[in-house]
Write an enzyme that holds these catalytic residues in place. Sequence first.
Site, short mmCIF file in Angstrom:
data_model
loop_
_atom_site.label_atom_id
_atom_site.label_comp_id
_atom_site.label_asym_id
_atom_site.label_seq_id
_atom_site.Cartn_x
_atom_site.Cartn_y
_atom_site.Cartn_z
N ASP A 163 0.83 -1.21 0.00
CA ASP A 163 0.00 0.00 0.00
C ASP A 163 0.87 1.27 0.00
O ASP A 163 2.10 1.19 0.10
CB ASP A 163 -0.89 -0.06 1.27
CG ASP A 163 -2.29 0.46 1.01
OD1 ASP A 163 -2.46 1.24 0.07
OD2 ASP A 163 -3.21 0.07 1.78
N TRP A 197 -2.77 3.46 -5.79
CA TRP A 197 -4.06 4.03 -6.23
C TRP A 197 -3.90 4.91 -7.47
O TRP A 197 -4.61 5.88 -7.66
CB TRP A 197 -4.72 4.84 -5.10
CG TRP A 197 -4.43 4.33 -3.73
CD1 TRP A 197 -4.75 3.10 -3.25
CD2 TRP A 197 -3.75 5.01 -2.66
NE1 TRP A 197 -4.33 2.97 -1.95
CE2 TRP A 197 -3.71 4.14 -1.57
CE3 TRP A 197 -3.18 6.28 -2.54
CZ2 TRP A 197 -3.11 4.47 -0.36
CZ3 TRP A 197 -2.59 6.62 -1.33
CH2 TRP A 197 -2.56 5.72 -0.26
N GLY A 198 -2.89 4.57 -8.29
CA GLY A 198 -2.65 5.35 -9.52
C GLY A 198 -1.64 6.47 -9.32
O GLY A 198 -1.18 7.06 -10.29
N ASP A 218 -9.80 3.53 -3.90
CA ASP A 218 -10.56 2.34 -3.50
C ASP A 218 -11.92 2.29 -4.19
O ASP A 218 -12.60 3.30 -4.33
CB ASP A 218 -10.76 2.33 -1.98
CG ASP A 218 -9.46 2.02 -1.27
OD1 ASP A 218 -8.41 1.94 -1.95
OD2 ASP A 218 -9.49 1.87 -0.03
C1 GLA Z 1 -5.89 1.20 0.99
C2 GLA Z 1 -6.02 0.16 -0.11
C3 GLA Z 1 -7.13 -0.81 0.23
C4 GLA Z 1 -6.85 -1.48 1.56
C5 GLA Z 1 -6.67 -0.41 2.62
C6 GLA Z 1 -6.18 -0.96 3.95
O1 GLA Z 1 -6.99 2.03 1.06
O2 GLA Z 1 -6.26 0.78 -1.34
O3 GLA Z 1 -7.27 -1.79 -0.78
O4 GLA Z 1 -5.70 -2.29 1.47
O5 GLA Z 1 -5.70 0.55 2.22
O6 GLA Z 1 -6.12 0.07 4.88
#
Ligand code: GLA
Length: 521
Positions: A163, A197-198, A218
Site C-alpha cells: 500500500d 491508487w494510480g 478504493d
Molecule cells: C488502501 C487500499 C485498500 C486497503 C486499505 C487498507 O486504502 O487501497 O485496498 O488495502 O488501504 O487500509
Amino acid sequence: MKKRSIAILSIIIVILFIAHRLRAQDTAPAAHAGDEGLALTPPMGWYPWNEFGQEPQNEKLIKEIVDALMTSGLKEAGYAYVGPDEGICFSRDASGKLTSNLERYPSGLRGLGDYIHKKGLKYALYTDAGTRTCSKAMPGTKDHEFEDMAAFAEWRADYVKIDWCNTQGQDVAKSYTKLGEALHASGRPIVFSLCSWGEGQPWRWAASVGNLWRTTGDICAPGKADWNNAMKVAAANEKLHEAASPGHWNDPDMMIAGMQGLSETQNRSFFSLWCMMAAPLMAGNDLRKMTASTVHILTNLEAIGINQDPLGIQGRIARRNGKVEIWAGKPLFDGSQAVLVFNQGAAPAQAQVTWPDIGLAESAALYVRNLWTHQTTGPHSGGVSVTVAPNDVALLRISKANTFPVPPIIVADTYLVSLRAEGSTTRKLTAMVTVKTNGSKALPLWKVRPGLPSWLSVSVTESGKTQKLTNTVSTAGLKKGLYHALVRADNIEPVSGRPMSALYYDVDLEITSGGAGRVSK
Ligand code: GLA
C-alpha cells in the site's frame, strides 16, 4: 561564428546522449522481471478489505474463507490467492524484525501460510511502502524493505500487496523499485501487487518492477458496495488498456460482485467488465454467505476464460452509442475475439455489433457465442444484433470456428508436501501433488526445473487433464534437521504456444532422531 556552431552542436549532442541514456534507463527491465513466470494471466483469489475492512480480520476468518473457496467451487474455477489485507497481522520487535500477531493469528503467519498451501491455495499478504499502514495499526516497510521482504518469504507468501499510506516525501517509483528488488533478493518468487491508487502513474513504469498495480482509489468503503463509483473506476482503468500484458496488469481493485446492495444484473455486468479488462479477479465479497446466483456468476468458466486468456490483452471501448458501450480489442488465444455490449441506460437497448467494429471484414461468416446463456448462433455475416436490459451486458465471443475452447484453469490439490522420517535408517518417501486443468484441452507434461537438492527428485505422469508430480525423497546421508525445497514446473498453453504461469510448490522434509518414518501431505 564557426566556433559558436561547434559549441552549439556539441551541446545538442550531449543533450541527445543524456536523453537517450535516461530513456534507456526508463525502459530497461529489471534483471528479474518476467524470469519467475509469475501471474502470466491475471491473478485470481480473494481479499478481505471490500467486505470487512480491518475487522474482523483474523485467522478464523481467513480459514473460514479458505473452506468457502473449497466448497463453493471457486477454487475449481481458478481462485487461488487468499490471505489477510490490513488485518493487524504483524508488528516490529525491538530488534527490527517482523513478528506475527499471535492473538489474532494463533498459528503465526507461517502457520497460516502452511494451512493455505496444504489446501492447494496460494498465500497473499499485505504491507505498506511508508512508515505505517493506512490505519497505522501495522508497521510499514520504509527503511526495512529487505528484512521485511525476507520475512514475507519466510512466511512463504506467494503474493504481496504493498500500500501507499504514510509515505510523505517518498518517491513512488523509487520506493516500489526498491521493494521489488527486496522481493527479488528474498529468493522466493512472489507476485508483487503495487497499491499506490494510480499515484505516480505506475502503468508507465511498474511492468519492470511488479506484476499488477492499482490504477485508481478504493472501489468502495469497507462493507459498502458502490455501483456508481465502480463504474468510474472501470472508466478510468479502461483508458490504460495499452499497459496490460502477460505478467503486468492494470488493477481496478478487488471485485464488489456479490456484495450487498448489488443486483444480479449488476453482479454479472461488473464481472464481465473485469473479465474484459483482464483485471485481477480478486473476489471481495463474503464467500461464506454467497447466493447461488453469485456463485454462478463468479465461477462462469467461459467468462473466466476471457480473463485468463494467454494473450493477456485488455479490452477497451470500441464504440459508444448513447448509453450503450461496445467493448472490443480483445483477440483471444484461438483466433476468436471477445466483445462486450454494456447498457448503462435506463431502458432496454438493441445494439448492433458489426464486424468492422471489431476489426473484421464485413463479409466474414462468424459464429457468436453468448458467454452467459452458453448458446452459439451463426454463422452471421456483417454483424449481430443483441438486446440488452438496463445495467446488463451481452458478453460474446466471435469466431470463424464453431468451437470455443477455454484456456487452462489450473487447480492443485496441495502446494505443500510435508514429509517426516527417522534419521537412523535410510528411507525412500514419496508424496504426490495432483495438478489438473479445468480448461478445454489437456496440457503437455509439466517440466520440472532442474536444480533440486540431491535428496529430492520429481517425476511427472499424465492422465488426461490431470497430472501427478511424484516427489521422491531419499534420506540417505541426511542428518537430523529440517530440509526445504521449492519446486518449479513450467508449461506451454497448447493452442497459442504461450508460456503459462510457472507452478511452484514447497517440499518440507523433517528428519527426526527417533520414531517411525511417515508420509503426510
Ligand atoms: C488502501 C487500499 C485498500 C486497503 C486499505 C487498507 O486504502 O487501497 O485496498 O488495502 O488501504 O487500509
